[in-house]
Design a protein around this motif. Structure first.
Motif, short mmCIF file in Angstrom:
data_model
loop_
_atom_site.label_atom_id
_atom_site.label_comp_id
_atom_site.label_asym_id
_atom_site.label_seq_id
_atom_site.Cartn_x
_atom_site.Cartn_y
_atom_site.Cartn_z
N GLN A 81 0.83 -1.20 0.00
CA GLN A 81 0.00 0.00 0.00
C GLN A 81 0.87 1.26 0.00
OE1 GLN A 81 -2.82 0.06 3.20
NE2 GLN A 81 -4.18 1.48 2.15
N LYS A 82 1.97 1.22 0.73
CA LYS A 82 2.89 2.36 0.73
C LYS A 82 3.50 2.57 -0.65
CE LYS A 82 4.25 1.99 5.61
NZ LYS A 82 5.40 1.71 6.54
N ARG A 136 2.14 6.18 -1.76
CA ARG A 136 3.02 7.25 -1.29
C ARG A 136 4.16 7.49 -2.26
NH1 ARG A 136 3.64 5.77 5.17
NH2 ARG A 136 1.39 5.62 5.62
#
Length: 364
Positions: free
Chosen positions: A246-247, A251
Motif C-alpha cells: 500500500q505504501k 506514497r
C-alpha cells in the motif's frame, strides 16, 4: 580490474568446491559447500543487459552508463554480504536482517534506499495428509533498492529468481523503469505463488471436509489441527504484506517512479484477494473442526446409549438370578415342578420387551 578475492574479500563466486579451511564459517544451510553467494550480476541500461561485470565494479559501471545493477544473492554469510554492503552502502540494520532472515514482511526506508522483506511459500506435495504432514514451506526474499542498484537476497530452496530475470530481460519497457521494476516483479512473483499455494491447500481442505462428513467414522481432528497450523504460517506471510504494498502504490518514493505505482496497486489487489482466501479457508477449517468434534461427541453419546441399553437388558436376569441365589427356604415357586422353566420364560420375556423398547427409541 581488481579481483576482490585476491584482496581479502569473501568468496562471492566459487565455480568448484574446495575444502573448508579450519575455523572458517560454514556455508548457510541449504547452500552446497564450496558455492558462492552470487547467483547472477548484471548491469541494465535502457532495459538491455550489458556484458558481464564483477559485482564489486558493477555499481560504477551502472552509474557511468546511466543504468542500474541487479545483484542476486543466495543465503550469503555475514562476511559475504558485508563486503557487498560496504561497496553498495547498505544500511547495517538492513544487512543484519538480510543475513539472519526470519523477518516478517515489511518495507523500511534508509536514507534514499528501500529495504523490503517478502515471505515466500511453497506447497509441499504429499500422498495423504496426516497429523504431522508439512503442507506449506516458507522462505524469504529481501530486496535492497537504490537509485542505481537492486540487490535480491533469497533464503530457502524455492522461488528461484532465475526465470524471473529472464522474463524481465525480455520486457525492456518494464526494465526501463529501473530498480523499482525488479522490486515489482519480485513482489508479483511472490504473490502469484501464494495464489497457487492457496488453491492447492483448498484441495486438502475439501478432502478433509468430505472425510468429516462421510458415512464412515473417521478421526480427522489431528489432520485438521495440523492443516490449520500450516495455514497459519501462510497467513503470517500474506497478511503483513498489505501495508508495504500500500505504501509503494500510494506514497511518493524517490526510487519508485510514479508510473510504477499502478503496478504495485495490481500486486496489492492480488495480495488482498489471497489474504481473504486464506481467511476464508481458516474459518472453514474452524467450522469443519467444530463439526468433527460435534460428530465425535455424538458418536460417543450413541455408544454410551447402546452400552446403557445392553446393561439394562442384562440387569434383568442378573437381578432374578441374584434373588434366587439367596437360598431362602420359602421362595416363590421353589417347590413347583415348572418353576425353573417359568423363571427362564419371565427373564426372556422381560429382556425381549426391553430390547424392543430400546430399539424403538433408537438406543440400539
Amino acid at each position: 580490474m581488481v579481483d576482490p578475492r585476491t584482496e581479502g574479500a569473501p568468496e562471492l563466486y566459487a565455480p568448484s568446491p574446495r575444502p573448508r579451511p579450519a575455523g572458517a564459517p560454514r556455508p548457510p544451510r541449504g547452500r552446497p559447500p564450496g558455492t558462492g553467494a552470487v547467483v547472477d550480476c548484471a548491469v541494465y541500461v535502457q532495459g538491455r543487459r550489458e556484458p558481464p561485470v564483477d559485482p564489486m565494479e558493477a555499481l560504477d559501471t551502472a552509474v557511468e552508463r546511466g543504468g542500474f545493477v541487479w545483484l542476486g544473492l543466495f543465503e550469503p554469510t555475514e562476511a559475504e554480504l558485508g563486503a557487498i554492503a560496504g561497496r553498495y552502502q547498505l544500511h547495517p540494520l538492513a544487512v543484519e536482517d538480510a543475513v539472519y532472515a526470519h523477518q516478517r514482511p515489511k518495507l523500511e526506508r534508509y536514507d534514499d534506499d528501500l529495504f523490503m522483506v517478502l515471505k515466500t511459500a511453497r506447497y509441499v506435495e504429499h500422498e495423504q495428509l496426516t497429523a504431522t504432514s508439512e503442507v506449506v514451506d516458507t522462505g524469504e526474499v529481501m530486496v535492497f533498492v537504490g537509485a542505481h542498484h537492486v540487490i535480491t537476497v533469497r533464503h530457502g530452496d524455492h522461488n528461484d529468481l532465475t526465470d524471473l530475470r529472464q522474463r524481465l530481460e525480455e520486457d525492456r519497457d518494464l526494465l526501463c523503469h529501473g530498480p523499482a521494476a525488479v522490486l515489482y516483479a519480485v513482489a508479483d512473483l511472490v504473490v502469484d505463488t501464494f495464489v497457487d499455494v492457496v488453491e492447492q491447500v483448498q484441495d486438502d481442505v475439501d478432502e478433509l471436509e468430505a472425510s468429516v462428513f462421510s458415512p464412515e467414522r473417521t478421526d480427522d481432528i489431528g489432520r485438521l489441527y495440523q492443516l490449520k497450523r500450516e495455514l497459519m504460517s501462510l497467513r503470517r506471510a500474506v497478511g503483513p504484506l498489505e501495508v508495504p504494498l500500500q505504501k509503494l502504490s500510494e506514497r511518493p518514493v524517490d526510487v519508485v517512479p510514479e508510473a510504477m505505482r499502478s503496478y504495485f496497486r495490481d500486486v496489492l489487489d492480488h495480495a488482498i484477494r489471497v489474504r481473504d482466501q486464506v481467511g476464508s479457508l481458516d474459518e472453514l477449517l474452524s467450522s469443519i473442526l467444530q463439526a468433527s468434534l460435534a460428530r465425535t461427541s455424538m458418536a460417543d453419546n450413541e455408544d454410551m446409549r447402546k452400552i446403557s441399553a445392553w446393561a439394562g437388558i442384562v440387569a434383568v436376569p442378573t437381578a432374578i438370578a441374584g434373588i434366587y441365589g439367596m437360598n431362602f427356604e420359602f421362595m416363590p415357586e421353589l417347590r413347583w415342578r415348572w418353576g425353573y422353566p417359568m423363571v427362564l420364560l419371565v427373564i426372556a420375556t422381560a429382556c425381549l420387551l426391553l430390547y424392543r423398547g430400546f430399539k424403538r427409541n433408537g438406543w440400539l
